[in-house]
Scaffold this active site. Structure first.
Site, PDB file in Angstrom:
ATOM      1  N   ASP A 121       0.856  -1.197   0.000  1.00 38.27           N
ATOM      2  CA  ASP A 121       0.000   0.000   0.000  1.00 38.27           C
ATOM      3  C   ASP A 121       0.888   1.241   0.000  1.00 38.27           C
ATOM      4  O   ASP A 121       2.079   1.171   0.324  1.00 38.27           O
ATOM      5  CB  ASP A 121      -0.923   0.013   1.224  1.00 38.27           C
ATOM      6  CG  ASP A 121      -0.154  -0.006   2.532  1.00 38.27           C
ATOM      7  OD1 ASP A 121       0.727  -0.887   2.681  1.00 38.27           O
ATOM      8  OD2 ASP A 121      -0.382   0.859   3.393  1.00 38.27           O
ATOM      9  N   GLU A 188      -0.066  -0.845   5.827  1.00 42.86           N
ATOM     10  CA  GLU A 188       0.991  -0.319   6.705  1.00 42.86           C
ATOM     11  C   GLU A 188       0.814   1.170   6.950  1.00 42.86           C
ATOM     12  O   GLU A 188       1.002   1.660   8.054  1.00 42.86           O
ATOM     13  CB  GLU A 188       2.367  -0.603   6.080  1.00 42.86           C
ATOM     14  CG  GLU A 188       3.549  -0.355   7.029  1.00 42.86           C
ATOM     15  CD  GLU A 188       4.045   1.090   7.070  1.00 42.86           C
ATOM     16  OE1 GLU A 188       4.769   1.454   8.008  1.00 42.86           O
ATOM     17  OE2 GLU A 188       3.692   1.868   6.160  1.00 42.86           O
TER      18      GLU A 188
HETATM   19 ZN   LIG Z   1       6.543   2.206   4.253  1.00 38.17          ZN
END
Ligand SMILES: [Zn+2]
Length: 483
Positions: A121, A188
């Site tokens: 991501d 994340e």
């Molecule tokens: Zn990162």
């Protein structure tokens, strides 16, 4: 009297002599310059095109569920499955939502496995910054010897480089010595609750006990440490904790024609000003000293003198390093005033004034220490203090002695000849913190070259990676994985 003075002078000279000799004894600790390349020929065109295609997917992690971006995150996971089908066919593969886990059986399966983390991501691109991009952020343009786009540095290059390394090894008929586990997260950038955190729980349940865990965090820094000309491989051996404290003041409100001497807003403003004026204590010993010591051999003499003799020069170093926000953050838990609200009209006294202060907690502090500091510094019973949800403690410190550290250091030195390896502190947060329960040393290092101008590209505009640097990343993972 004269004898006493002479005696003192002699002691002083001896003392200075000791400091100087200590400094002179420190030599540069660079890695050997010539390191053999791994015997693998990487198809530069193919790997850079694949990275380019990955950067074209808008896999932006969003706090509020957005169907478009959810679709893009799924597309990203599908992309990995399709593009690395050859690798996935040769390993065991699990997909939990969009979190991908790959396990490759090592030739010595009795050895503890290597766990590599990365995420697929990315952070969003702010609309007003679109014009600052040389190429559109999700174009994956290949130009000027680089691949451009959001995720080129953070962190699609790592995720893909790990898989490219697996593919190269597999296709040349080789296998890792230790078993390899790769975990690719998809959230994340918004805390990793659905990806890394859940996966870490599954690993704990099955009793996975890695040899070492490697995640993103710091990198190969070029020209970023004053006085040090060699590239510095800064390896995060710890990361900071996180806490937000909410301050609120309740009052009478009322008409502004007869205001009290102190308003809710005034009381809150004083509390905030105190917090900013009095940061939490700085400590040179710990993260800062661990980082600078291995670099001392290359520093100009005066700087070296201070760093090598930090048992006496620590206060001076603290004063010096605290002048710059980047190095100040290595020394202490930082205080950042981030949000405030009060009032509905210019002629109405606010009933309540609120603010939020964000602390990034140094490994030598704790959430409790932050709260105590706020209480003591504000020192005003009229200000209510609450810890906001979503705080976490700083990580444990991973060892910089022992075989896992030495092995990682050796791979870094072989991959980046001439580099100085220095343990450091990650100031932000990574997915790695979710894996602390596995009990393995955690290191946070992306094998990518970063210069001064690259720092602003991470989460900023014109994110890109030079193809030459991307190839070096693949070679780094090749060495590490093969063992
Ligand atoms: Zn990162």
């Amino acid at each position: 009297m004269k004898r006493l003075c002479l005696g003192l002078l002699a002691v002083l000279l001896l003392f200075v002599g000791v400091l100087v000799v200590r400094a002179l004894m420190v030599r540069p600790a660079n890695a050997p310059l010539a390191a053999p390349e791994p015997e693998v020929i990487i198809d530069q065109r193919q790997v850079s095109r694949k990275l380019s295609r990955a950067l074209q997917i808008e896999s932006v992690a969003q706090r509020q569920v957005d169907p478009y971006f959810e679709g893009q995150l799924t597309r990203m996971a599908d992309f990995i499955e399709e593009e690395f089908a050859v690798v996935l066919a040769g390993v065991s593969f699990e997909r939990h939502e969009r979190n991908l886990v790959l396990r490759w059986h090592g030739s010595q399966p009795e050895l503890a496995p290597l766990l590599l983390l990365a995420h697929l991501d990315v952070v969003p691109v702010e609309r007003d910054t679109l014009e600052d991009w040389t190429w559109p952020p999700f174009s994956g343009e290949i130009a000027g010897g680089a691949v451009w786009g959001r995720g080129a540095l953070d962190d699609k290059s790592s995720a893909l480089a790990i898989l490219e390394a697996c593919q190269e090894l597999m296709q040349s008929g080789r296998a890792p010595r230790r078993s390899l586990v790769v975990c690719l997260g998809f959230d994340e950038e918004i805390g990793g609750a659905r990806g890394a955190a859940l996966q870490a729980g599954r690993f704990e349940d099955e009793g996975l006990a890695p040899y070492l865990i490697l995640d993103e965090g710091l990198a190969l820094l070029e020209g970023l440490v004053p006085g040090v000309s060699s590239p510095v491989a800064a390896v995060g051996v710890a990361e900071k904790g996180y806490a937000t404290v909410e301050l609120s003041v309740a009052g009478e409100g009322g008409h502004t024609s007869m205001p009290p001497r102190q308003s809710t807003l005034g009381i809150l403003a004083l509390a905030l000003a105190r917090l900013e004026a009095q940061p939490m204590p700085a400590r040179y010993h710990g993260a800062a000293s661990a980082f600078l010591r291995p670099l001392a051999g290359e520093m100009p003499f005066l700087q070296k003198l201070l760093v090598v003799n930090d048992w006496i020069s620590a206060p001076l170093l603290e004063a010096r390093l605290s002048e710059n926000p980047g190095t100040d953050a290595l020394l202490r838990s930082t205080t950042a005033l981030t949000q405030a609200s009060a009032g509905v009209a210019d002629n109405v006294l606010p009933l309540r004034a609120r603010a939020r202060v964000n602390f990034r907690i140094h490994p030598s502090d704790s959430i409790a220490a932050v709260l105590e500091h706020v209480r003591r510094t504000v020192d005003d019973e009229r200000v209510d203090l609450q810890l906001a949800e979503g705080a976490w403690e700083p990580s444990q410190l991973s060892a910089t002695t022992g075989a896992p550290w030495q092995d990682l250091k050796r791979v870094i030195e072989a991959s980046f000849p001439g580099a100085l390896v220095a343990p450091s502190l990650v100031l932000g947060a990574t997915d790695a913190r979710h894996f602390a329960g596995l009990g393995a040393p955690i290191y946070r290092f992306s094998p990518m070259r970063l210069g001064a101008e690259d720092l602003a590209r991470i989460h900023g505009s014109d994110e890109r990676i030079a193809i030459r640097d991307y190839l070096a990343m693949i070679r780094f993972y090749l060495r590490l994985i093969e063992g």
